[in-house]
Design a protein around this motif. Structure first.
Motif, short mmCIF file in Angstrom:
data_model
loop_
_atom_site.label_atom_id
_atom_site.label_comp_id
_atom_site.label_asym_id
_atom_site.label_seq_id
_atom_site.Cartn_x
_atom_site.Cartn_y
_atom_site.Cartn_z
N GLY A 59 0.82 -1.20 0.00
CA GLY A 59 0.00 0.00 0.00
C GLY A 59 0.85 1.25 0.00
O GLY A 59 2.07 1.19 0.13
N LYS A 60 0.18 2.38 -0.12
CA LYS A 60 0.88 3.65 -0.20
C LYS A 60 1.24 4.13 1.20
O LYS A 60 0.39 4.36 2.04
CB LYS A 60 0.00 4.68 -0.91
N ARG A 61 2.51 4.27 1.45
CA ARG A 61 3.02 4.82 2.70
C ARG A 61 4.10 5.84 2.36
O ARG A 61 4.95 5.59 1.50
CB ARG A 61 3.61 3.70 3.57
N LYS A 62 4.06 6.98 3.05
CA LYS A 62 5.05 8.01 2.78
C LYS A 62 6.44 7.52 3.14
O LYS A 62 7.42 7.82 2.44
CB LYS A 62 4.70 9.27 3.56
N LEU A 63 6.55 6.77 4.25
CA LEU A 63 7.83 6.24 4.69
C LEU A 63 7.76 4.72 4.73
O LEU A 63 6.74 4.13 5.10
CB LEU A 63 8.20 6.78 6.07
N ALA A 64 8.85 4.09 4.38
CA ALA A 64 8.87 2.63 4.28
C ALA A 64 9.16 1.94 5.61
O ALA A 64 9.10 0.71 5.69
CB ALA A 64 9.91 2.19 3.25
N TRP A 65 9.46 2.74 6.65
CA TRP A 65 9.82 2.16 7.94
C TRP A 65 9.13 2.91 9.07
O TRP A 65 8.87 4.11 8.96
CB TRP A 65 11.34 2.21 8.16
N SER A 66 8.85 2.18 10.16
CA SER A 66 8.28 2.79 11.38
C SER A 66 9.11 2.33 12.57
O SER A 66 9.39 1.13 12.72
CB SER A 66 6.82 2.37 11.57
N TRP A 67 9.48 3.28 13.43
CA TRP A 67 10.26 2.98 14.62
C TRP A 67 9.32 2.49 15.71
O TRP A 67 8.41 3.21 16.12
CB TRP A 67 11.01 4.24 15.06
N ARG A 68 9.55 1.27 16.20
CA ARG A 68 8.66 0.67 17.21
C ARG A 68 9.30 0.60 18.60
O ARG A 68 8.66 0.96 19.59
CB ARG A 68 8.25 -0.74 16.79
#
Length: 252
Positions: A59-68
């Protein structure tokens, strides 16, 4: 709550604009990750900190990573994603992990509370008054074993306390008191090295005073630990809530 995809180990380069973090992945690539945390993240966002990031799905996401997760040198894990708190608490409520709230069997998320706010949860049950529940994610720890909230000035947090207090306060301020409404605040400590929780009065005196006023009005306060692994976060045991420290010139 399990993470949707396996987390990838990285090293934090910098956190900036509150919601962005540059990290170096284990394969040497430098990427920008979304940081879902508006707070100061004291002690968790120093360059060189081990960061566990989650790749975005289809899907469309501005950033390819998320800090968890942030991992400290001693192995302590802390969840830096404040949005995870509501999902973990929803699981805790469904499992009856907070005994004082277990009698309420219907859990409704994101219910309007006041003109410009929504409560995290509204709890309902047969023969029980409705209960408004606000959830706060806690990651600050400046004293071993003690978690504190907030980690920065939180006008929004103070406003929420006032709205909760208005639901249960006596007198003209509580037009709904005849309906028997109740309210509670639940601190979810999203790090695994704390056993107590207190308000950080020196960081935000206004929030500290709002907490004292809310408690005096009848708002209940609970704290719950989160069990963190690299695979997900689950509800942990109840924690002790420590009476807020007094500010200079403040009466008991």
């Amino acid at each position: 709550m399990q993470f949707a995809r396996p987390l990838v180990r990285a090293t934090l380069l910098r956190r900036y604009k509150r919601f962005l973090a540059d990290v170096t992945l284990s394969d040497g690539r430098e990427v920008t990750a979304h940081c879902a945390n508006p707070g100061a993240m004291t002690g968790l966002a120093e360059p060189g900190t081990t960061a566990w990031v989650e790749p975005a799905g289809p899907g469309k996401r501005k950033l390819a990573w998320s800090w968890r997760l942030a991992e400290l040198p001693d192995g302590t894990l802390a969840c830096v994603d404040t949005g995870a708190a509501n999902r973990v608490v929803a699981e805790a409520l469904a499992a009856g992990a907070v005994p004082e709230l277990a009698p309420w069997s219907t859990i409704r998320p994101e219910v309007r509370l006041g003109a410009a706010s929504r409560a995290d949860f509204r709890l309902e049950g047969p023969g029980l008054p409705p209960l408004w529940l606000e959830v706060k994610s806690v990651t600050l720890s400046r004293v071993p074993g003690l978690a504190e909230f907030p980690d920065t000035v939180s006008a929004r947090g103070a406003r929420h306390l006032g709205e909760l207090a208005a639901r249960v306060a006596e007198g003209e301020r509580a037009a709904r008191v005849a309906e028997g409404e109740r309210a509670a605040l639940l601190y979810l400590v999203q790090r695994d090295d704390c056993t107590r929780v207190a308000t950080a009065a020196d960081i935000d005196p206004a929030y500290h005073r709002a907490m004292r006023e809310a408690r005096a009005a009848g708002v209940q306060v609970f704290a719950l630990a989160a069990r963190l692994t690299h695979g997900g976060i689950t509800p942990g045991p109840a924690l002790e809530t420590v009476a807020p420290l007094h500010l200079e010139g403040e009466e008991e």
